[in-house]
Design a protein around this motif. Sequence first.
Motif, mmCIF file in Angstrom:
data_model
loop_
_atom_site.group_PDB
_atom_site.id
_atom_site.type_symbol
_atom_site.label_atom_id
_atom_site.label_comp_id
_atom_site.label_asym_id
_atom_site.label_seq_id
_atom_site.Cartn_x
_atom_site.Cartn_y
_atom_site.Cartn_z
ATOM 1 N N MET A 1 21.117 11.794 -12.460
ATOM 2 C CA MET A 1 19.894 11.232 -13.023
ATOM 3 C C MET A 1 19.852 11.471 -14.524
ATOM 4 N N GLY A 2 20.429 12.597 -14.967
ATOM 5 C CA GLY A 2 20.525 12.844 -16.404
ATOM 6 C C GLY A 2 21.382 11.796 -17.098
ATOM 7 N N TYR A 3 22.519 11.437 -16.466
ATOM 8 C CA TYR A 3 23.385 10.395 -17.011
ATOM 9 C C TYR A 3 22.657 9.054 -17.079
ATOM 10 N N ILE A 4 22.010 8.721 -15.976
ATOM 11 C CA ILE A 4 21.341 7.424 -15.908
ATOM 12 C C ILE A 4 20.266 7.320 -16.975
ATOM 13 N N LYS A 5 19.443 8.350 -17.092
ATOM 14 C CA LYS A 5 18.333 8.318 -18.041
ATOM 15 C C LYS A 5 18.841 8.233 -19.470
ATOM 16 N N THR A 6 19.877 9.013 -19.782
ATOM 17 C CA THR A 6 20.429 8.988 -21.142
ATOM 18 C C THR A 6 20.921 7.595 -21.497
ATOM 19 N N PHE A 7 21.650 6.985 -20.573
ATOM 20 C CA PHE A 7 22.188 5.661 -20.841
ATOM 21 C C PHE A 7 21.088 4.616 -20.964
ATOM 22 N N CYS A 8 20.160 4.617 -20.002
ATOM 23 C CA CYS A 8 19.130 3.577 -19.978
ATOM 24 C C CYS A 8 18.183 3.674 -21.170
ATOM 25 N N GLN A 9 18.027 4.859 -21.728
ATOM 26 C CA GLN A 9 17.190 5.016 -22.909
ATOM 27 C C GLN A 9 17.895 4.521 -24.166
ATOM 28 N N THR A 10 19.227 4.371 -24.088
ATOM 29 C CA THR A 10 20.023 4.023 -25.273
ATOM 30 C C THR A 10 20.377 2.543 -25.346
ATOM 31 N N VAL A 11 20.718 1.959 -24.201
ATOM 32 C CA VAL A 11 21.253 0.589 -24.187
ATOM 33 C C VAL A 11 20.213 -0.383 -23.641
ATOM 34 N N PRO A 12 19.829 -1.395 -24.404
ATOM 35 C CA PRO A 12 18.870 -2.398 -23.909
ATOM 36 C C PRO A 12 19.398 -3.138 -22.690
ATOM 37 N N MET A 13 18.498 -3.519 -21.827
ATOM 38 C CA MET A 13 18.853 -4.229 -20.597
ATOM 39 C C MET A 13 19.636 -5.499 -20.881
ATOM 40 N N GLY A 14 19.276 -6.203 -21.946
ATOM 41 C CA GLY A 14 19.916 -7.467 -22.263
ATOM 42 C C GLY A 14 21.395 -7.358 -22.568
ATOM 43 N N ASP A 15 21.891 -6.138 -22.848
ATOM 44 C CA ASP A 15 23.325 -5.970 -23.123
ATOM 45 C C ASP A 15 24.175 -6.086 -21.863
ATOM 46 N N TYR A 16 23.538 -5.899 -20.699
ATOM 47 C CA TYR A 16 24.329 -5.915 -19.485
ATOM 48 C C TYR A 16 23.694 -6.738 -18.338
ATOM 49 N N LEU A 17 22.384 -6.981 -18.410
ATOM 50 C CA LEU A 17 21.712 -7.720 -17.346
ATOM 51 C C LEU A 17 20.621 -8.582 -17.964
ATOM 52 N N GLN A 18 20.816 -9.877 -17.949
ATOM 53 C CA GLN A 18 19.919 -10.795 -18.651
ATOM 54 C C GLN A 18 19.080 -11.610 -17.679
ATOM 55 N N ASP A 19 17.845 -11.955 -18.133
ATOM 56 C CA ASP A 19 16.965 -12.815 -17.323
ATOM 57 C C ASP A 19 17.525 -14.238 -17.263
#
Length: 255
Positions: free
Chosen positions: A237-255
């Motif tokens: 969960m530490g890994y996930i939170k660190t990454f998700c706080q850094t990289v915008p969603m649009g860089d990997y998953l777009q609407d």
Amino acid sequence: MLARPIRLLCYMFALALAVPAAFAKGPSMLLSFTPCRLSDPNLNQCIWKALDEAIPIIAPGVPRLGLPQMDPYHLKSMEVSKGQSQNQVVFKLRDLDVHGIRSFAINAINFDRKTYKCFVGIEARERFINKGFYEISGRLFMVPVQGKGKFETWMDNYKSNFTIQFQKITKDGEYFLEPLHLSKTISVSRIHFHFYNLFNGNRILGDTVNNLMNQNWEEMLDDFKPTIMKLFDQVFMGYIKTFCQTVPMGDYLQD
């Protein structure tokens, strides 16, 4: 002791999709990558492909994203107890190295584009090996045991299922995925134990205790599971939170 790890694939839902994109933005492009789209009818296949591509990139570590080496994955220490009162034994483990994450392969995936819940199934194509140092004292299967030295465990047919719930949030005008909670299961077809230098090197007594652990490996796994699951919560969960706080969603998953 199984840490391991281990484990990884939960946070890799987001991480694996975005690592190639993050590299592509740097001066040295390591992997060409097209973000997945929520509108894609083959969304699960797209995520599956991205995870498979990302595992060999993630395993050595991704310094620019603040993520350490994952194979071998190093754990400073952990402690596990088995039994109660006069029939209790305590395993104190330190400097653990977990090998085998590079061999992880996806065997199932399902991402719910409405709820942002993702299920990922993985399996290790090679033995999952753990090495480190131990100190043990107490009674194991009613037998007095003590020792200090090196240990190894290896697991056959390691499999894990992860489910992680995300929510979509806005930060600084961009969308991010925020992990809310993680659940997981693990299974193996066999675990092998070897603790060196039990009873100060008495080979007969040491072989007896090692054989007891190997003959009763399923019970040993049940005793270790609560500690392993708690460790997974803290580490991944530490890994996930660190990454998700850094990289915008649009860089990997777009609407």
